[in-house]
Motif scaffolding. Sequence first.
Motif, mmCIF file in Angstrom:
data_model
loop_
_atom_site.group_PDB
_atom_site.id
_atom_site.type_symbol
_atom_site.label_atom_id
_atom_site.label_comp_id
_atom_site.label_asym_id
_atom_site.label_seq_id
_atom_site.Cartn_x
_atom_site.Cartn_y
_atom_site.Cartn_z
ATOM 1 N N LEU A 73 0.840 -1.197 0.000
ATOM 2 C CA LEU A 73 0.000 0.000 0.000
ATOM 3 C C LEU A 73 0.875 1.248 0.000
ATOM 4 N N CYS A 74 0.467 2.216 -0.781
ATOM 5 C CA CYS A 74 1.147 3.507 -0.793
ATOM 6 C C CYS A 74 0.083 4.577 -0.626
ATOM 7 N N ASP A 75 0.427 5.689 -0.002
ATOM 8 C CA ASP A 75 -0.591 6.731 0.160
ATOM 9 C C ASP A 75 0.038 8.106 0.317
ATOM 10 N N ILE A 76 -0.817 9.102 0.148
ATOM 11 C CA ILE A 76 -0.451 10.492 0.427
ATOM 12 C C ILE A 76 -1.434 11.041 1.451
ATOM 13 N N GLY A 77 -0.970 11.991 2.265
ATOM 14 C CA GLY A 77 -1.851 12.600 3.252
ATOM 15 C C GLY A 77 -1.692 12.032 4.640
ATOM 16 N N PHE A 78 -2.797 11.764 5.297
ATOM 17 C CA PHE A 78 -2.828 11.471 6.730
ATOM 18 C C PHE A 78 -1.931 10.299 7.130
ATOM 19 N N VAL A 127 -8.479 13.926 2.745
ATOM 20 C CA VAL A 127 -7.481 13.907 3.817
ATOM 21 C C VAL A 127 -6.432 12.835 3.563
ATOM 22 N N MET A 128 -6.763 11.909 2.629
ATOM 23 C CA MET A 128 -5.848 10.798 2.377
ATOM 24 C C MET A 128 -6.255 10.113 1.076
ATOM 25 N N ILE A 129 -5.273 9.735 0.250
ATOM 26 C CA ILE A 129 -5.529 8.952 -0.956
ATOM 27 C C ILE A 129 -4.581 7.758 -0.953
ATOM 28 N N VAL A 130 -5.152 6.565 -1.140
ATOM 29 C CA VAL A 130 -4.382 5.321 -1.080
ATOM 30 C C VAL A 130 -4.296 4.690 -2.468
ATOM 31 N N VAL A 131 -3.097 4.332 -2.887
ATOM 32 C CA VAL A 131 -2.896 3.460 -4.044
ATOM 33 C C VAL A 131 -2.755 2.060 -3.463
ATOM 34 N N LYS A 197 2.545 20.443 -1.868
ATOM 35 C CA LYS A 197 3.229 19.192 -1.555
ATOM 36 C C LYS A 197 2.631 18.538 -0.307
ATOM 37 N N VAL A 198 2.528 17.193 -0.361
ATOM 38 C CA VAL A 198 1.901 16.440 0.727
ATOM 39 C C VAL A 198 2.799 15.264 1.113
ATOM 40 N N HIS A 199 2.568 14.729 2.316
ATOM 41 C CA HIS A 199 3.343 13.592 2.805
ATOM 42 C C HIS A 199 3.067 12.348 1.951
ATOM 43 N N ILE A 210 5.618 15.292 -1.774
ATOM 44 C CA ILE A 210 5.548 15.364 -3.228
ATOM 45 C C ILE A 210 4.237 16.048 -3.627
ATOM 46 N N ASN A 211 4.096 16.378 -4.896
ATOM 47 C CA ASN A 211 2.804 16.869 -5.388
ATOM 48 C C ASN A 211 2.405 16.204 -6.699
ATOM 49 N N ASP A 212 3.065 15.074 -7.045
ATOM 50 C CA ASP A 212 2.747 14.376 -8.291
ATOM 51 C C ASP A 212 2.938 12.874 -8.082
#
Length: 228
Positions: A73-78, A127-131, A197-199, A210-212
């Motif tokens: 799992l990879c994610d950005i945000g929270f 608040v969070m997006i998960v790949v 940019k987000v965590h 990152i932001n991309d």
Amino acid sequence: IAAVGGDGTVKLVAECAMGESIPIGIIPAGSANGMAREFGISNNIQEALDNIVSGTIKKIHLVKVNDECCIHLCDIGFNAFMIKKFESLEARGKWGYAKACWSCFWERNTMIVEVKVNNKNEFKKAVMIVVANATKYGTGALINPDGKLDDELFEIIIIKRFSLREIFKMMVTHKPYDPRKTEVYQCSSVHINTKSKVHFQVDGEYLGKINDVKASVVKDAIAVIIPG
């Protein structure tokens, strides 16, 4: 090859074994053992060793995320922010994650994102997006109920806002998400842009801001030894 550790260790071994016909065994020994949990591999060391000898070899896909290989799992945000906090704590395991989660909950920010998926461009607040290649975090939270590691797809989970009800579903009841708070897309590739940019984390490893994000499936990337 036997990977002794958590998801980060399994990721490292997977990167070395990609494109080879060498099966990977897993001996869970990390703070979070999401891939071992995913396959039903016991935390008991002897049972995990027995599985390497007598288990079944299964081919699975991976997800290439930017320049990183994502097996789990990879994610950005929270959650990525929480992992950053966790790495600075002395407490490990679930107790450490609980402390980091509590600390981050009061500092969470909403992201403004553009998601390009399935030939559509969608603008979201989240608040969070998960790949999601797999289904569960190492803590046992079921983030991606529809995930399969042997198909040619992965899921994008967009958590627009947190609620105790949705967290309870992930941790305990595993009932369907409320679409007003959580959206799920199934795809073979995605491109995510964030306004600022987000965590960012991959397989439990914090990788900065990152932001991309660009992600795509790598079919039949590795072979894993799972319980027969």
